[in-house]
Design a protein around this motif. Structure first.
Motif: not given
Ligand code: BG6
Length: 255
Positions: A6-12, A18-28
């Motif tokens: 879980l930590f890895n997907t959240q960290l990614l 941050e890198r792309f200035g997005l408001s939300d990212v979900i990594v499965v």
């Protein structure tokens, strides 16, 4: 175990945000290139995200592709969707029926109890044909709805693969190669800096509409799509990314 994973997907996700200035990212978790479960997870994450951001009266534009077909399969009702409209982002009779934008729009609308409008025109047209069709009264009504979308949810593809799928001419493929095209979204081809270098004439959402679409959600996963996703995100036009560990890992750490 569960926690580091879980930590890895959240960290990614945080790093991508941050890198792309997005408001939300979900990594499965996982890599959808190889893993059927990851594919289902990505589809479900896309479907749940979309359902969460719907509101009464909104217009939702969707693209075609296998990823969005997965989202359409997973979406469930739950909101009051009677006055929500779901539309294809652009005309789209160029693909297999299951992955056409119109079919996906209709499927999502039916699943959530919303209305839909379709554009019964191909997605690859000669510029002059596209211009003539845009003037047709029936088409222009639907196009007006599409272009005033509040939410756009779309796939991203590797430039080369999409050029092949869309049957581009050898000269066009050559042009894309020479100009280092990396990613494709909505018939626009992006280079590694996020600059649009080529566009297939079509009818529907145009890049100028991006500025007034409140929420733009890209759903794309698999390490094979990393460069394509990065190229499209560099355009700075997106708000939300739903992806997988395979793609995220490669974008952030290069492997
Ligand atoms: C298309 C979208 O339908 O799907 C494209 O219009 C996108 O923008 C493509 O690149 C991705 O397809 P898939 O099958 O990889 O989800």
């Amino acid at each position: 175990g569960l926690v580091p994973w879980l930590f890895n997907t959240q960290l990614l996700g945080e790093k991508l945000k941050e890198r792309f200035g997005l408001s939300d990212v979900i990594v499965v978790p996982g890599n959808t290139d190889q893993d059927l479960f990851a594919q289902e997870d990505l589809s479900r994450a896309g479907a749940e995200y979309l359902r969460k951001i719907l509101y009464p009266g909104c217009i939702v534009a969707v693209t075609g592709g296998t990823t969005l077909a997965g989202v359409a399969k997973m979406i469930r009702e739950g909101v009051d969707a009677r006055d929500i409209f779901v539309v294809p982002a652009r005309g789209g009779l160029g693909e297999e029926v299951e992955t056409q934008a119109g079919n996906i729009a209709a499927k999502i609308a039916r699943a959530i109890g919303a209305q839909y409008r379709l554009l019964h025109i191909p997605d690859s047209l000669e510029a002059s044909t596209a211009e003539a069709l845009k003037k047709d009264i029936h088409i222009s009504e639907v196009v007006k709805t599409i272009r005033s979308a509040d939410i756009l949810i779309h796939g991203i593809g590797p430039a080369e693969e999409m050029a092949y799928r869309r049957g581009l001419s050898p000269a066009e493929v050559d042009f894309l190669q020479k100009n280092d095209a990396r990613g494709e979204a909505l018939r626009y081809y992006f280079d590694k800096d996020g600059k649009i270098i080529f566009e297939i004439p079509g009818i529907g959402i145009e890049i100028d509409d991006f500025t007034h679409i409140g929420t733009k959600v890209a759903v794309a996963g698999g390490s094979s799509k990393a460069a394509a996703i990065e190229a499209v995100l560099r355009s700075g036009q997106e708000n939300v990314l739903i992806t997988d560990e395979g793609a995220a890992q490669k974008i952030i750490y290069g492997k």
